[in-house]
Design a protein around this motif. Structure first.
Motif, PDB file in Angstrom:
ATOM      1  N   ARG A  59       0.788  -1.373  -0.030  1.00 19.68           N
ATOM      2  CA  ARG A  59       0.321   0.304  -0.189  1.00 19.68           C
ATOM      3  C   ARG A  59       0.565   1.197  -0.110  1.00 19.68           C
ATOM      4  N   ALA A  60       1.444   1.272   0.768  1.00 16.32           N
ATOM      5  CA  ALA A  60       3.087   2.116   0.620  1.00 16.32           C
ATOM      6  C   ALA A  60       3.668   2.871  -0.769  1.00 16.32           C
ATOM      7  N   ASN A  61       4.151   1.247  -1.517  1.00 11.08           N
ATOM      8  CA  ASN A  61       4.168   2.097  -2.755  1.00 11.08           C
ATOM      9  C   ASN A  61       3.839   2.322  -3.581  1.00 11.08           C
ATOM     10  N   VAL A  62       2.303   2.321  -3.631  1.00 11.05           N
ATOM     11  CA  VAL A  62       1.444   2.448  -4.034  1.00 11.05           C
ATOM     12  C   VAL A  62       0.329   3.906  -3.672  1.00 11.05           C
ATOM     13  N   ASP A  63       0.527   4.274  -2.480  1.00 13.05           N
ATOM     14  CA  ASP A  63       0.278   4.855  -2.793  1.00 13.05           C
ATOM     15  C   ASP A  63       1.714   6.193  -2.820  1.00 13.05           C
ATOM     16  N   GLU A  64       2.395   6.063  -2.875  1.00 12.93           N
ATOM     17  CA  GLU A  64       3.772   6.652  -3.394  1.00 12.93           C
ATOM     18  C   GLU A  64       4.076   7.174  -4.631  1.00 12.93           C
ATOM     19  N   PHE A  65       3.878   5.784  -5.753  1.00 14.02           N
ATOM     20  CA  PHE A  65       4.273   5.686  -6.754  1.00 14.02           C
ATOM     21  C   PHE A  65       2.756   5.622  -8.068  1.00 14.02           C
ATOM     22  N   GLY A  66       1.612   5.063  -7.599  1.00 14.75           N
ATOM     23  CA  GLY A  66       0.669   4.770  -8.144  1.00 14.75           C
ATOM     24  C   GLY A  66       0.210   3.242  -8.304  1.00 14.75           C
ATOM     25  N   ASP A  67      -0.869   2.822  -8.458  1.00 12.32           N
ATOM     26  CA  ASP A  67      -0.966   0.999  -8.770  1.00 12.32           C
ATOM     27  C   ASP A  67      -0.958   0.395 -10.229  1.00 12.32           C
ATOM     28  N   PRO A  68       0.340  -0.183 -10.872  1.00 15.45           N
ATOM     29  CA  PRO A  68       0.871  -0.620 -11.669  1.00 15.45           C
ATOM     30  C   PRO A  68      -0.072  -2.395 -11.576  1.00 15.45           C
ATOM     31  N   SER A  69      -0.979  -2.562 -10.701  1.00 16.55           N
ATOM     32  CA  SER A  69      -2.055  -3.699 -10.848  1.00 16.55           C
ATOM     33  C   SER A  69      -2.707  -3.723 -12.360  1.00 16.55           C
ATOM     34  N   VAL A  70      -3.105  -4.744 -13.329  1.00 16.33           N
ATOM     35  CA  VAL A  70      -3.230  -4.786 -14.062  1.00 16.33           C
ATOM     36  C   VAL A  70      -4.871  -5.950 -14.125  1.00 16.33           C
ATOM     37  N   MET A  71      -5.845  -5.603 -14.752  1.00 17.29           N
ATOM     38  CA  MET A  71      -6.656  -6.300 -15.499  1.00 17.29           C
ATOM     39  C   MET A  71      -7.052  -6.324 -16.826  1.00 17.29           C
ATOM     40  N   ASP A  72      -6.240  -8.337 -17.126  1.00 17.86           N
ATOM     41  CA  ASP A  72      -6.091  -8.362 -18.574  1.00 17.86           C
ATOM     42  C   ASP A  72      -8.346  -8.900 -18.676  1.00 17.86           C
ATOM     43  N   LEU A  73      -8.387  -8.797 -20.031  1.00 21.59           N
ATOM     44  CA  LEU A  73      -9.657 -10.014 -19.703  1.00 21.59           C
ATOM     45  C   LEU A  73      -9.266 -10.193 -21.408  1.00 21.59           C
ATOM     46  N   PHE A  74      -8.879 -11.800 -22.246  1.00 21.90           N
ATOM     47  CA  PHE A  74      -8.180 -11.909 -23.367  1.00 21.90           C
ATOM     48  C   PHE A  74      -9.762 -12.919 -23.425  1.00 21.90           C
ATOM     49  N   TRP A  75      -9.552 -12.657 -24.850  1.00 19.25           N
ATOM     50  CA  TRP A  75     -10.618 -13.584 -26.124  1.00 19.25           C
ATOM     51  C   TRP A  75      -9.510 -14.255 -26.536  1.00 19.25           C
ATOM     52  N   TYR A  76      -9.899 -15.815 -26.871  1.00 19.78           N
ATOM     53  CA  TYR A  76      -8.673 -17.079 -26.777  1.00 19.78           C
ATOM     54  C   TYR A  76     -10.002 -17.155 -27.915  1.00 19.78           C
ATOM     55  N   TYR A  77      -9.702 -17.577 -29.557  1.00 22.59           N
ATOM     56  CA  TYR A  77     -10.478 -17.679 -30.184  1.00 22.59           C
ATOM     57  C   TYR A  77     -10.358 -19.024 -30.574  1.00 22.59           C
ATOM     58  N   ASN A  78      -9.329 -20.207 -30.027  1.00 22.03           N
ATOM     59  CA  ASN A  78      -9.907 -21.126 -31.001  1.00 22.03           C
ATOM     60  C   ASN A  78     -10.166 -21.796 -31.206  1.00 22.03           C
ATOM     61  N   LYS A  79      -9.307 -20.955 -32.497  1.00 23.24           N
ATOM     62  CA  LYS A  79     -10.511 -21.309 -33.712  1.00 23.24           C
ATOM     63  C   LYS A  79      -9.839 -23.023 -34.460  1.00 23.24           C
ATOM     64  N   ARG A  80      -9.223 -23.147 -34.547  1.00 18.57           N
ATOM     65  CA  ARG A  80      -8.875 -24.469 -35.114  1.00 18.57           C
ATOM     66  C   ARG A  80      -8.916 -25.858 -33.642  1.00 18.57           C
ATOM     67  N   SER A  81      -7.515 -26.564 -34.301  1.00 16.64           N
ATOM     68  CA  SER A  81      -8.126 -27.463 -33.282  1.00 16.64           C
ATOM     69  C   SER A  81      -6.989 -27.820 -32.274  1.00 16.64           C
ATOM     70  N   ALA A  82      -7.966 -28.696 -30.732  1.00 12.48           N
ATOM     71  CA  ALA A  82      -7.254 -28.166 -29.682  1.00 12.48           C
ATOM     72  C   ALA A  82      -5.856 -28.804 -29.746  1.00 12.48           C
ATOM     73  N   GLU A  83      -5.281 -30.028 -30.694  1.00 14.58           N
ATOM     74  CA  GLU A  83      -4.089 -30.445 -30.891  1.00 14.58           C
ATOM     75  C   GLU A  83      -2.920 -29.458 -31.029  1.00 14.58           C
ATOM     76  N   ARG A  84      -3.734 -28.570 -30.912  1.00 18.39           N
ATOM     77  CA  ARG A  84      -2.123 -27.385 -31.946  1.00 18.39           C
ATOM     78  C   ARG A  84      -1.167 -27.418 -30.028  1.00 18.39           C
ATOM     79  N   GLU A  85       0.270 -27.707 -30.548  1.00 16.17           N
ATOM     80  CA  GLU A  85       1.214 -27.878 -29.618  1.00 16.17           C
ATOM     81  C   GLU A  85       1.573 -26.640 -28.304  1.00 16.17           C
TER      82      GLU A  85
END
Length: 177
Positions: A59-85
């Protein structure tokens, strides 16, 4: 061209949400609400695993420098076979303290079990109402008893949405605050 696009990503730095070009207000509200829920859960988890002092330092680090935490939404297409290595995302460690992700309706997240030396499909073991918690490299530096979680996202035949929060702090290349 037969270029295969594996994923799309919507990336939000928590301390800079006001700078995000939100596609619409509904997505903004949903992502901000989810981020707050994950932040609270991550803070509780950090105390449980590393103690109140570690949360205070974060919290002290975030208060001093800002919050670099991230929230990501990933959309995986998976158009091909699940067998891709190569899968959707190769095995890696996250750089932050704690990574949390809701279990997806379409399984894909695997964590490496160091004791058994094998990949485990964690989403197959849980419901979509569960949250998977993984420790990152920063946590590993401060709490040597628990190592960072090696994980990957395997391919599947159906499209997959993954919602991921990563609690981070500002630090130098050696992990110092």
């Amino acid at each position: 061209s037969d270029v295969y696009k594996r994923q799309e990503q919507f990336h939000v730095v928590v301390g800079a949400e006001e700078l995000v070009a939100w596609p619409d207000q509904e997505l903004e509200a949903a992502v901000c609400d989810a981020t707050r829920m994950f932040e609270e859960l991550a803070a509780e988890t950090l105390v449980e695993l590393g103690g109140e002092e570690l949360l205070d330092k974060w919290r002290a680090n975030v208060d001093e420098f800002g919050d670099p935490s991230v929230m990501d939404l990933f959309w995986y297409y998976n158009k091909r076979s699940a067998e891709r290595e190569e899968g959707n995302m190769g095995d890696h460690l996250d750089p932050g303290f704690i990574t949390m992700t809701c279990c997806s309706e379409v399984a894909g997240l695997e964590v490496f079990d160091e004791m058994d030396q094998q990949w485990v499909d964690v989403e197959a073991m849980h419901s979509t109402e569960d949250v998977v918690v993984m420790c990152g490299e920063q946590f590993d530096r401060f709490c040597r008893e628990i190592s960072a979680t090696r994980h990957r996202v395997r391919s599947n035949t159906d499209p997959r949405l993954s919602v991921v929060y990563e609690m981070r702090s500002h630090h130098d290349d050696d992990g110092n605050w």
